[in-house]
Design a protein around this motif. Structure first.
Motif, PDB file in Angstrom:
ATOM      1  N   ALA A 280       0.831  -1.210   0.000  1.00  0.00           N
ATOM      2  CA  ALA A 280       0.000   0.000   0.000  1.00  0.00           C
ATOM      3  C   ALA A 280       0.863   1.257   0.000  1.00  0.00           C
ATOM      4  O   ALA A 280       0.579   2.222  -0.731  1.00  0.00           O
ATOM      5  N   ARG A 281       1.926   1.239   0.810  1.00  0.00           N
ATOM      6  CA  ARG A 281       2.814   2.418   0.889  1.00  0.00           C
ATOM      7  C   ARG A 281       3.405   2.731  -0.482  1.00  0.00           C
ATOM      8  O   ARG A 281       3.419   3.891  -0.921  1.00  0.00           O
TER       9      ARG A 281
ATOM     10  N   GLY B  31       1.453   7.416  -6.469  1.00  0.00           N
ATOM     11  CA  GLY B  31       0.348   8.257  -6.933  1.00  0.00           C
ATOM     12  C   GLY B  31      -1.022   7.618  -6.888  1.00  0.00           C
ATOM     13  O   GLY B  31      -2.019   8.260  -7.244  1.00  0.00           O
ATOM     14  N   TRP B  32      -1.100   6.344  -6.451  1.00  0.00           N
ATOM     15  CA  TRP B  32      -2.418   5.726  -6.324  1.00  0.00           C
ATOM     16  C   TRP B  32      -3.195   6.402  -5.198  1.00  0.00           C
ATOM     17  O   TRP B  32      -2.629   6.758  -4.166  1.00  0.00           O
ATOM     18  N   ARG B  33      -4.468   6.600  -5.416  1.00  0.00           N
ATOM     19  CA  ARG B  33      -5.313   7.202  -4.386  1.00  0.00           C
ATOM     20  C   ARG B  33      -6.519   6.302  -4.116  1.00  0.00           C
ATOM     21  O   ARG B  33      -7.111   5.769  -5.057  1.00  0.00           O
TER      22      ARG B  33
ATOM     23  N   GLY C 273     -11.983   5.704   1.313  1.00  0.00           N
ATOM     24  CA  GLY C 273     -10.733   6.041   1.982  1.00  0.00           C
ATOM     25  C   GLY C 273      -9.882   4.839   2.374  1.00  0.00           C
ATOM     26  O   GLY C 273      -8.897   4.973   3.099  1.00  0.00           O
ATOM     27  N   ASP C 274     -10.222   3.629   1.895  1.00  0.00           N
ATOM     28  CA  ASP C 274      -9.495   2.413   2.250  1.00  0.00           C
ATOM     29  C   ASP C 274      -8.108   2.428   1.591  1.00  0.00           C
ATOM     30  O   ASP C 274      -7.994   2.427   0.369  1.00  0.00           O
TER      31      ASP C 274
ATOM     32  N   ALA D  14      -1.156   0.463  -9.072  1.00  0.00           N
ATOM     33  CA  ALA D  14      -1.513  -0.658  -8.203  1.00  0.00           C
ATOM     34  C   ALA D  14      -0.919  -1.962  -8.730  1.00  0.00           C
ATOM     35  O   ALA D  14      -0.362  -2.764  -7.967  1.00  0.00           O
ATOM     36  N   VAL D  15      -1.012  -2.159 -10.047  1.00  0.00           N
ATOM     37  CA  VAL D  15      -0.425  -3.353 -10.668  1.00  0.00           C
ATOM     38  C   VAL D  15       1.083  -3.393 -10.405  1.00  0.00           C
ATOM     39  O   VAL D  15       1.640  -4.426 -10.019  1.00  0.00           O
ATOM     40  N   ALA D  16       1.746  -2.254 -10.572  1.00  0.00           N
ATOM     41  CA  ALA D  16       3.201  -2.198 -10.389  1.00  0.00           C
ATOM     42  C   ALA D  16       3.597  -2.512  -8.951  1.00  0.00           C
ATOM     43  O   ALA D  16       4.628  -3.167  -8.701  1.00  0.00           O
TER      44      ALA D  16
END
Length: 321
Positions: free
Chosen positions: A193-194, A200-202, A207-208, A225-227
């Motif tokens: 997640a970090r 740049g993922w939001r 807000g999860d 997210a894929v990366a």
């Protein structure tokens, strides 16, 4: 009366679970308390004693021959102590001695939670029938354990197979353990997640910001997210390949919350494994999801106790499983 029972404890930062388990791995009785993780050590121990108290009051208790404990680590089986990172009141805590006292002097076997999960998957789950296996828990942290020559290999302190702290990036981020570029620092849920957030993922309207939310985004094709999952998969593949090269495992089993991402994790993991597991004797290595779910800790703690008691007991699958 059942005479082939063992008591099992699964101790983590959120809950303390207990069970009476028979020689086929069936859970006959359960007890559970929340872990008072922010309290002092004796308060935590009282919760353990309450769980054990529920078990000892059962008419089945007379058949219990030993106690197995799978605990969040670090553990030191040689000293009988535990120092779980997420239970600050326990540092070098003499858990084995205290559990022995609470159970009338029964033999007690202590292993780390990754080793317990491994014992469960080998006995009843995805590693059944494999004599050489690595089993991993990928969640808030990354732990694991080894089956070698058909037997659980916990090592002298009960921590063998702790793959989360193999370094796979020599100049990588510092890990809280003190090393750099550890598998856990790249592949654990919070670190997946970090990395996505840094890229740049939001999160959506809810807000999860968990790895599970990143997995949903990855399934929908979000490239950041894929990366993040691909990098986690690469770190896991490097650690698995290193382990296979050292001890010739033929299967790697992955459980824990991150494994629930499914193909978002396993597809790039299998691709990366082809890049890292290149020697002839590790090319046949397979990888798959764990099967034991939330009972892995209890069933694995029981398996560890049964194995120790019998030296090399034949842990038979449950009837109909």
């Amino acid at each position: 009366m059942h005479t082939d029972l063992v008591a099992a404890l699964d101790i983590g930062g959120t809950k303390i679970a207990g069970a009476l388990v028979d020689g086929r791995g069936r859970i006959l009785l359960r007890a559970q308390r929340p872990t008072p993780a922010r309290e002092d050590g004796d308060t935590v121990m009282r919760a353990v004693e309450e769980v054990l108290g529920e078990l000892t009051r059962s008419p089945l208790w007379g058949g219990a021959r030993a106690v197995g404990i799978g605990s969040a680590g670090p553990v030191d089986a040689s000293a009988g102590t535990v120092s779980p990172v997420n239970v600050p009141g326990w540092r070098g805590y003499p858990l084995v001695e205290r559990v022995r006292a609470a159970t009338g002097g029964l033999p007690v076997e202590l292993v780390g939670d990754g080793v317990a999960m491994t014992a469960a998957e080998h006995w009843q789950g995805a590693a059944r029938g494999h004599d050489n296996a690595l089993c991993m828990v990928v969640s808030t942290g990354v732990g694991g354990g080894l089956i070698l020559g058909g037997k659980l290999h916990p090592g002298p302190t009960g921590n063998a197979g702790h793959i989360g702290h193999i370094s796979v990036d020599l100049d990588g981020d510092p890990c809280p353990c003190g090393a750099r570029g550890c598998v856990e620092r790249i592949a654990s849920g919070p670190n997946i997640a970090r990395r996505a957030i840094e890229g740049g993922w939001r999160p959506g309207a809810d807000g999860d910001m968990s790895a599970a939310a990143v997995a949903v985004a990855a399934r929908a094709g979000d490239p950041v997210a894929v990366a993040s999952f691909e990098r986690a998969a690469k770190a896991l593949a490097a650690g698995i390949a290193a382990t296979a090269t050292l001890v010739e495992i033929d299967i790697a089993v992955i459980g824990g919350g991150v494994a629930k991402a499914g193909s978002v994790l396993f597809d790039p993991l299998r691709r990366s494994l082809r890049d890292y597991a290149t020697l002839s004797f590790v090319r046949h290595l397979t990888v798959g999801p764990a099967l034991m779910g939330t009972d892995a800790g209890l069933v694995g703690a029981a398996a560890a106790a049964l194995s120790q008691e019998a030296g090399a007991v034949d842990l038979r699958p449950a009837v109909g499983s």
